[in-house]
Design an enzyme around this catalytic site. Structure first.
Site, PDB file in Angstrom:
ATOM      1  N   GLU A  78       8.611 -23.905 -56.424  1.00 18.47           N
ATOM      2  CA  GLU A  78       7.421 -24.242 -57.206  1.00 18.47           C
ATOM      3  C   GLU A  78       7.884 -25.006 -58.427  1.00 18.47           C
ATOM      4  OE1 GLU A  78       6.306 -21.792 -60.324  1.00 18.47           O
ATOM      5  OE2 GLU A  78       8.416 -22.320 -60.240  1.00 18.47           O
ATOM      6  N   ARG A 128      -6.641 -22.759 -47.117  1.00 17.40           N
ATOM      7  CA  ARG A 128      -6.547 -22.722 -48.582  1.00 17.40           C
ATOM      8  C   ARG A 128      -7.745 -22.006 -49.184  1.00 17.40           C
ATOM      9  NH1 ARG A 128      -4.545 -27.981 -47.696  1.00 17.40           N
ATOM     10  NH2 ARG A 128      -6.567 -28.912 -48.156  1.00 17.40           N
ATOM     11  N   GLU A 170       6.885 -24.255 -62.104  1.00 20.34           N
ATOM     12  CA  GLU A 170       6.504 -23.789 -63.440  1.00 20.34           C
ATOM     13  C   GLU A 170       7.108 -22.469 -63.897  1.00 20.34           C
ATOM     14  OE1 GLU A 170       3.506 -26.662 -62.029  1.00 20.34           O
ATOM     15  OE2 GLU A 170       3.979 -24.705 -61.173  1.00 20.34           O
ATOM     16  N   ARG A 178      -9.292 -24.615 -60.321  1.00 16.87           N
ATOM     17  CA  ARG A 178      -9.024 -23.275 -59.797  1.00 16.87           C
ATOM     18  C   ARG A 178      -9.312 -22.233 -60.874  1.00 16.87           C
ATOM     19  NH1 ARG A 178      -3.557 -22.811 -56.747  1.00 16.87           N
ATOM     20  NH2 ARG A 178      -4.771 -23.926 -55.187  1.00 16.87           N
ATOM     21  N   GLY A 202      -0.329 -19.682 -58.226  1.00 16.55           N
ATOM     22  CA  GLY A 202      -0.151 -21.062 -57.802  1.00 16.55           C
ATOM     23  C   GLY A 202       0.324 -21.164 -56.374  1.00 16.55           C
ATOM     24  N   SER A 203       0.745 -22.353 -55.979  1.00 18.22           N
ATOM     25  CA  SER A 203       1.225 -22.587 -54.624  1.00 18.22           C
ATOM     26  C   SER A 203       2.728 -22.807 -54.644  1.00 18.22           C
ATOM     27  CB  SER A 203       0.520 -23.798 -54.012  1.00 18.22           C
ATOM     28  OG  SER A 203       0.731 -24.947 -54.809  1.00 18.22           O
ATOM     29  N   ARG A 252       0.640 -16.334 -63.831  1.00 20.04           N
ATOM     30  CA  ARG A 252       0.385 -17.604 -63.152  1.00 20.04           C
ATOM     31  C   ARG A 252       0.126 -17.366 -61.672  1.00 20.04           C
ATOM     32  NH1 ARG A 252       1.395 -22.417 -60.659  1.00 20.04           N
ATOM     33  NH2 ARG A 252       3.234 -22.510 -59.340  1.00 20.04           N
ATOM     34  N   ARG A 303      -8.516 -32.311 -72.843  1.00 21.20           N
ATOM     35  CA  ARG A 303      -7.753 -32.948 -71.761  1.00 21.20           C
ATOM     36  C   ARG A 303      -8.181 -32.453 -70.383  1.00 21.20           C
ATOM     37  NH1 ARG A 303      -2.642 -35.412 -73.380  1.00 21.20           N
ATOM     38  NH2 ARG A 303      -2.521 -35.429 -75.655  1.00 21.20           N
ATOM     39  N   SER A 352       1.962 -22.564 -49.449  1.00 22.81           N
ATOM     40  CA  SER A 352       1.064 -23.632 -49.012  1.00 22.81           C
ATOM     41  C   SER A 352       1.693 -24.511 -47.943  1.00 22.81           C
ATOM     42  CB  SER A 352       0.660 -24.500 -50.211  1.00 22.81           C
ATOM     43  OG  SER A 352       1.814 -25.057 -50.816  1.00 22.81           O
ATOM     44  N   ASP A 353       3.017 -24.473 -47.834  1.00 18.83           N
ATOM     45  CA  ASP A 353       3.721 -25.249 -46.817  1.00 18.83           C
ATOM     46  C   ASP A 353       5.096 -24.628 -46.611  1.00 18.83           C
ATOM     47  OD1 ASP A 353       5.777 -27.295 -48.491  1.00 18.83           O
ATOM     48  OD2 ASP A 353       4.031 -26.614 -49.604  1.00 18.83           O
ATOM     49  N   GLY A 394      -2.397 -24.000 -62.035  1.00 15.43           N
ATOM     50  CA  GLY A 394      -2.100 -25.391 -62.347  1.00 15.43           C
ATOM     51  C   GLY A 394      -3.347 -26.249 -62.387  1.00 15.43           C
ATOM     52  N   HIS A 413      -3.717 -28.857 -78.243  1.00 12.20           N
ATOM     53  CA  HIS A 413      -4.020 -28.890 -76.813  1.00 12.20           C
ATOM     54  C   HIS A 413      -5.064 -27.868 -76.372  1.00 12.20           C
ATOM     55  CE1 HIS A 413       0.148 -30.297 -77.494  1.00 12.20           C
ATOM     56  NE2 HIS A 413      -0.247 -31.280 -76.704  1.00 12.20           N
TER      57      HIS A 413
END
Length: 235
Positions: free
Chosen positions: A182, A220, A184, A28, A93-94, A91, A47, A206-207, A24, A8
């Site tokens: 979240e 954002r 992860e 980004r 992220g949102s 990490r 990928r 984010s929300d 993620g 990968h």
């Protein structure tokens, strides 16, 4: 150390730094490479999961995407820790807020990660394992938030396997003091623990699950960089 490239990740040995900041969305990661790294060199496009290595204030660091959900971040971080000699993964992220004092644009530093995932089943633990982040990274991240004036909270997050849940039961997590949802952190923290390495998750709200607040495109763009500022302070 296993043979590389892996299934990968297309990098060769030595092309990835010992510290990797992950998001993620691979775009980004590309944004972080362009904004924060000096002389970034791309090491992965397998990928479409972009990865870059460069320096930040003279220190070598890599940035990379990890995709959505625990199966995806589980694969990438396992290979980074076990095949490429990575020691620290952060990490960014949102997350969706479950707390009345966490609003859109605020930061959550994940001290621990509850989950509805079966990821821990592979370890055949004789009980319930509690995935946690690295305290040293956590402490420095909190200090950076204080110094920069970013509103933040430290505590438990809920790493869910399901985005569109038929029965979310958010009230149950709220009752137990969980700060945000979240997808992860739990898998990352388990991979770090099993490999004897370090990890931390820093998320931007984010929300808001309770109030219905959501981010605009402008918000954002202007607030999601705060978690990156904190992450790069840990290098």
């Amino acid at each position: 150390m296993a043979k590389t490239p892996t299934p990968h990740i297309g990098a060769k040995q030595g092309e990835i730094a010992e510290t990797v900041i992950m998001a993620g969305d691979p775009l980004r990661a590309k944004f972080m490479a362009e904004k924060f790294l000096e002389n970034p060199v791309q090491f992965n496009s397998v990928r479409g999961m972009l990865g870059f290595t460069g320096t930040h204030k003279g220190k070598r660091v890599s940035v990379m995407g990890h995709g959505m959900g625990m199966p995806s971040i589980g694969i990438y971080t396992y290979e980074l820790y076990n095949f490429y000699g990575v020691k620290t993964i952060i990490r960014v992220g949102s997350a969706g807020s479950l707390h009345t004092d966490l609003h859109v644009g605020d930061l959550v530093i994940a001290e621990g990660a509850c989950t509805d995932s079966n990821y821990a089943k592979q370890y055949e633990m004789p009980g319930t394992y509690a995935p946690i982040g690295d305290f040293g990274l956590m402490r420095t991240a909190a200090e950076t938030c204080e110094r920069l004036g970013y509103h933040y909270m430290v505590g438990n997050v809920f790493s869910s396997d399901v985005f569109y849940s038929e029965n979310p039961h958010n009230d149950k997590w709220i009752n137990m003091g969980v700060l945000a949802i979240e997808m992860e952190a739990a898998a990352l923290y388990m991979n770090a623990a099993r490999s004897g390495n370090r990890a931390l998750v820093i998320c931007t709200i984010s929300d808001h699950i309770i109030t219905g607040e959501v981010t605009t495109a402008e918000e954002r763009q202007t607030t999601f960089t705060h978690m990156m500022d904190v992450a790069f302070s840990l290098i």
